[in-house]
Design an enzyme around this catalytic site. Structure first.
Site, PDB file in Angstrom:
ATOM      1  N   GLU A   1       4.877  -5.658   2.167  1.00  0.00           N
ATOM      2  CA  GLU A   1       4.586  -6.296   0.879  1.00  0.00           C
ATOM      3  C   GLU A   1       4.347  -5.238  -0.204  1.00  0.00           C
ATOM      4  O   GLU A   1       3.227  -5.080  -0.685  1.00  0.00           O
ATOM      5  CB  GLU A   1       3.340  -7.169   0.994  1.00  0.00           C
ATOM      6  CG  GLU A   1       3.427  -8.255   2.051  1.00  0.00           C
ATOM      7  CD  GLU A   1       2.083  -8.920   2.322  1.00  0.00           C
ATOM      8  OE1 GLU A   1       2.084 -10.113   2.628  1.00  0.00           O
ATOM      9  OE2 GLU A   1       1.037  -8.240   2.231  1.00  0.00           O
ATOM     10  N   PRO A   2       5.364  -4.514  -0.597  1.00  0.00           N
ATOM     11  CA  PRO A   2       5.163  -3.449  -1.583  1.00  0.00           C
ATOM     12  C   PRO A   2       4.976  -4.007  -3.001  1.00  0.00           C
ATOM     13  O   PRO A   2       5.712  -4.892  -3.424  1.00  0.00           O
ATOM     14  CB  PRO A   2       6.478  -2.659  -1.505  1.00  0.00           C
ATOM     15  CG  PRO A   2       7.493  -3.690  -1.103  1.00  0.00           C
ATOM     16  CD  PRO A   2       6.769  -4.654  -0.200  1.00  0.00           C
ATOM     17  N   GLY A   3       3.945  -3.530  -3.686  1.00  0.00           N
ATOM     18  CA  GLY A   3       3.749  -3.922  -5.084  1.00  0.00           C
ATOM     19  C   GLY A   3       3.915  -2.706  -5.977  1.00  0.00           C
ATOM     20  O   GLY A   3       4.937  -2.482  -6.627  1.00  0.00           O
ATOM     21  N   ARG A   4       2.866  -1.889  -5.946  1.00  0.00           N
ATOM     22  CA  ARG A   4       2.815  -0.656  -6.720  1.00  0.00           C
ATOM     23  C   ARG A   4       4.100   0.180  -6.611  1.00  0.00           C
ATOM     24  O   ARG A   4       4.609   0.687  -7.614  1.00  0.00           O
ATOM     25  CB  ARG A   4       1.644   0.147  -6.157  1.00  0.00           C
ATOM     26  CG  ARG A   4       1.047   1.177  -7.011  1.00  0.00           C
ATOM     27  CD  ARG A   4      -0.073   1.866  -6.221  1.00  0.00           C
ATOM     28  NE  ARG A   4      -1.323   1.119  -6.146  1.00  0.00           N
ATOM     29  CZ  ARG A   4      -2.178   0.974  -7.150  1.00  0.00           C
ATOM     30  NH1 ARG A   4      -1.932   1.531  -8.310  1.00  0.00           N
ATOM     31  NH2 ARG A   4      -3.292   0.291  -6.999  1.00  0.00           N
TER      32      ARG A   4
ATOM     33  N   CYS B   1     -14.118  -2.175 -29.072  1.00  0.00           N
ATOM     34  CA  CYS B   1     -15.491  -1.949 -29.505  1.00  0.00           C
ATOM     35  C   CYS B   1     -16.363  -1.873 -28.255  1.00  0.00           C
ATOM     36  O   CYS B   1     -17.110  -2.801 -27.940  1.00  0.00           O
ATOM     37  CB  CYS B   1     -15.917  -3.087 -30.422  1.00  0.00           C
ATOM     38  SG  CYS B   1     -17.443  -2.709 -31.247  1.00  0.00           S
TER      39      CYS B   1
ATOM     40  N   TYR C   1      -0.358  -3.436 -12.031  1.00  0.00           N
ATOM     41  CA  TYR C   1      -1.752  -3.807 -12.276  1.00  0.00           C
ATOM     42  C   TYR C   1      -2.184  -3.453 -13.699  1.00  0.00           C
ATOM     43  O   TYR C   1      -3.277  -2.956 -13.925  1.00  0.00           O
ATOM     44  CB  TYR C   1      -2.663  -3.137 -11.228  1.00  0.00           C
ATOM     45  CG  TYR C   1      -2.221  -3.444  -9.818  1.00  0.00           C
ATOM     46  CD1 TYR C   1      -2.320  -4.735  -9.321  1.00  0.00           C
ATOM     47  CD2 TYR C   1      -1.653  -2.467  -8.996  1.00  0.00           C
ATOM     48  CE1 TYR C   1      -1.880  -5.048  -8.039  1.00  0.00           C
ATOM     49  CE2 TYR C   1      -1.213  -2.780  -7.714  1.00  0.00           C
ATOM     50  CZ  TYR C   1      -1.333  -4.061  -7.247  1.00  0.00           C
ATOM     51  OH  TYR C   1      -0.900  -4.373  -5.983  1.00  0.00           O
TER      52      TYR C   1
ATOM     53  N   GLY D   1       0.770  -1.234   0.000  1.00  0.00           N
ATOM     54  CA  GLY D   1       0.000   0.000   0.000  1.00  0.00           C
ATOM     55  C   GLY D   1       0.797   1.277   0.000  1.00  0.00           C
ATOM     56  O   GLY D   1       0.219   2.363  -0.014  1.00  0.00           O
TER      57      GLY D   1
HETATM   58  C1  LIG Z   1      -2.275  -6.153  -3.335  1.00  0.00           C
HETATM   59  C2  LIG Z   1      -1.589  -6.515  -2.082  1.00  0.00           C
HETATM   60  C3  LIG Z   1      -0.357  -5.956  -1.782  1.00  0.00           C
HETATM   61  C4  LIG Z   1       0.318  -4.931  -2.647  1.00  0.00           C
HETATM   62  O1  LIG Z   1      -0.292  -3.682  -2.568  1.00  0.00           O
HETATM   63  P1  LIG Z   1       0.407  -2.411  -3.259  1.00  0.00           P
HETATM   64  O2  LIG Z   1      -0.559  -1.324  -3.062  1.00  0.00           O
HETATM   65  O3  LIG Z   1       0.594  -2.746  -4.694  1.00  0.00           O
HETATM   66  O4  LIG Z   1       1.694  -2.165  -2.561  1.00  0.00           O
HETATM   67  C5  LIG Z   1       0.288  -6.375  -0.642  1.00  0.00           C
HETATM   68  N1  LIG Z   1      -0.272  -7.283   0.183  1.00  0.00           N
HETATM   69  C6  LIG Z   1      -1.472  -7.841  -0.064  1.00  0.00           C
HETATM   70  C7  LIG Z   1      -2.020  -8.837   0.866  1.00  0.00           C
HETATM   71  C8  LIG Z   1      -2.180  -7.462  -1.202  1.00  0.00           C
HETATM   72  O5  LIG Z   1      -3.372  -7.987  -1.439  1.00  0.00           O
END
Ligand SMILES: *Cc1c(COP(=O)(O)O)cnc(C)c1O
Length: 472
Positions: free
Chosen positions: A318-321, A390, A429, A257
């Site tokens: 748990e960084p994604g974004r 479309c 994403y 997050g």
């Molecule tokens: C989606 C998710 C993340 C990653 O969130 P970001 O906003 O991309 O950092 C981390 N942990 C869990 C459990 C998630 O579902």
């Protein structure tokens, strides 16, 4: 490069990574228009140096708070194998959400001790895969799921590491669909259930090793308070569990997050609703998140005389974004143009639709659009911009007229077919969610490196690929 050139770079530029040179967008020194020519559009471009520097920023935050942090990249944000390899080589761990992501993580060379498995609807087969691999933690989402993991451990005669995922009723200023710590969210175990859930999980220590506690407040969280509140809630559970059962949890997982600033270029920011602007333009740094969470925890530990527990607990994020979003962009070509006499609007029809950037459609997510062909030209003219699908909803504005995206996108004067555009900050994403709607072969992806070298990391689909799993 002289400082004068740097000073004249557009607001969206990132020194050494996203720049204008000779009037065109360059990515790590590679000419975006040449990439578009060579690989065709739409094209995903990812920057390995930017991924590394985003990860370095996380690692520096851990160093600044003088605390080892276990970072597990949320692979759902982008699980292309070359991206996973780059993340692994940068020295962090991984979080997966399915058997498929677990398979990819192992195949990309992550060791089991580097892997966390989240998810609400794990199958027995997926749980067996995680248990037999011996991963760092299976994060159980309900009391019922404790039974499933225990049964798997018994079946496989192998002890499983489990963590309980909580939903402690903490709101954020992000989209409701991206908030995951509310009781309206489908995730996790509620506060009133926690004690019972831990008791249940501790019943058969030979089968389950209860190692941690987990929360994810949501994606693109623009403020520190939810992280601090989340940490506080989990810390209290950890201390209470220790007091009541003597069991010591080894880790607290604060989830992902950490936000990305999608509004580095604020030219159209004032056309977004105020709350979207605040969320999308978040400037929260990883170090702020960690500092706030640890401050709360330290105070509480002192009050509860639980410093010995605090010193022992490992903190996970748990960084994604924040790892991949601004390291990726989509190149797209204007394929068609129309002028509507009644409205005076000029429409530009590109080859990149919402099948490549689902968030632009379902969350009305703002990706800043620039001209790659004329990156240094002032973006002064408003165009209606739409993708190729479309579907009337395949547009770069808010078709519902709720004003969640700008009605017009600013680009240089005289935009026309053949011009290459770029949607910035679109590395998270996007590729991970793309689908071949309308029989559109999925695009290629390339990875740029230091000094402008370019590596193909995903082949463009062929028409034959569109038939791949059809049986007839
Ligand atoms: C989606 C998710 C993340 C990653 O969130 P970001 O906003 O991309 O950092 C981390 N942990 C869990 C459990 C998630 O579902």
């Amino acid at each position: 490069m002289s400082s004068q050139v740097v000073a004249s770079q557009p607001a969206w530029a990132i020194e050494g990574f996203l720049e204008t040179r000779d009037g065109r967008l360059h990515i790590d020194g590679a000419d975006a228009v040449r990439l578009a020519d060579e690989y065709g559009t739409p094209l995903f471009v990812f920057s390995a140096p930017r991924i590394r520097s985003n990860i370095r920023r996380l690692q520096q935050a851990a160093a600044a708070v003088e605390r080892p942090i276990k970072f597990c990249y949320a692979s759902k944000a982008n699980s292309n194998m070359a991206v996973l390899r780059t993340v692994r080589d940068a020295g962090i761990d991984i979080e997966v959400n399915s058997g498929g992501e677990l398979f990819k993580a192992l195949r990309a060379g992550f060791r089991p001790a580097q892997i966390i498995f989240n998810g609400t609807s794990k199958t027995d087969a997926e749980i067996d895969e995680a248990v037999s691999a011996g991963i760092y933690s299976i994060n159980v989402d309900s009391i019922y799921e404790i039974d499933l993991v225990e049964a798997s451990a018994r079946r496989l005669n192998k002890r499983a590491n489990v963590t309980l995922r909580l939903v402690p009723e903490i709101g954020t200023r992000s989209h409701l669909g991206l908030q995951t710590a509310l009781l309206t969210s489908k995730f996790g175990i509620t506060s009133s259930e926690v004690a019972g859930a831990f008791r249940r999980a501790l019943e058969h220590p030979e089968l389950l090793h209860v190692s941690g506690i987990h929360i994810h407040v949501g994606s693109q969280t623009p403020d520190v308070e939810p992280f601090a509140d989340a940490f506080k809630a989990m810390w209290e559970h950890l201390v209470r569990l220790h007091r009541e059962t003597g069991h010591t949890l080894e880790h607290i997982n604060l989830g992902g997050g950490i936000p990305v600033n999608y509004l580095r270029d604020r030219a159209q920011a004032d056309q977004l609703p105020e709350h979207e602007r605040a969320m999308l333009g978040a400037s929260l740094e990883p170090v702020d998140v960690l500092t706030a969470a640890l401050r709360v925890a330290r105070e509480q530990a002192r009050d509860a005389e639980a410093e010995h527990l605090f010193d022992r607990v490992t903190i996970l994020l748990e960084p994604g974004r924040s790892v991949i979003s601004d390291a990726g962009l989509v190149l797209t070509t204007i394929r068609n143009i129309k002028r509507r006499p009644e409205t005076g609007d000029v429409w530009l029809l590109t080859d990149a639709g919402y099948n490549l950037m689902l968030s632009m459609n379902n969350y009305k997510w703002y990706y800043h659009l620039i001209s790659a062909s004329r990156a240094a030209a002032p973006a002064t003219v408003g165009y209606k911009v739409a993708g190729p699908l479309c579907d009337s909803g395949d547009v770069y504005f808010d078709i519902e007229r709720e004003g969640r995206l700008p009605d017009y996108r600013l680009l240089p004067i005289d935009a026309r077919p053949g011009e290459v555009l770029a949607l910035l900050n679109s590395g998270a994403y996007s590729l991970a969610q793309m689908f071949p709607y309308n029989g559109r072969p999925l695009p290629a992806a390339v990875l740029t490196g230091e000094g402008g070298q370019v590596e193909l990391i995903r082949r463009r689909d062929t028409y034959e690929d569109l038939l791949m799993n059809d049986v007839w």
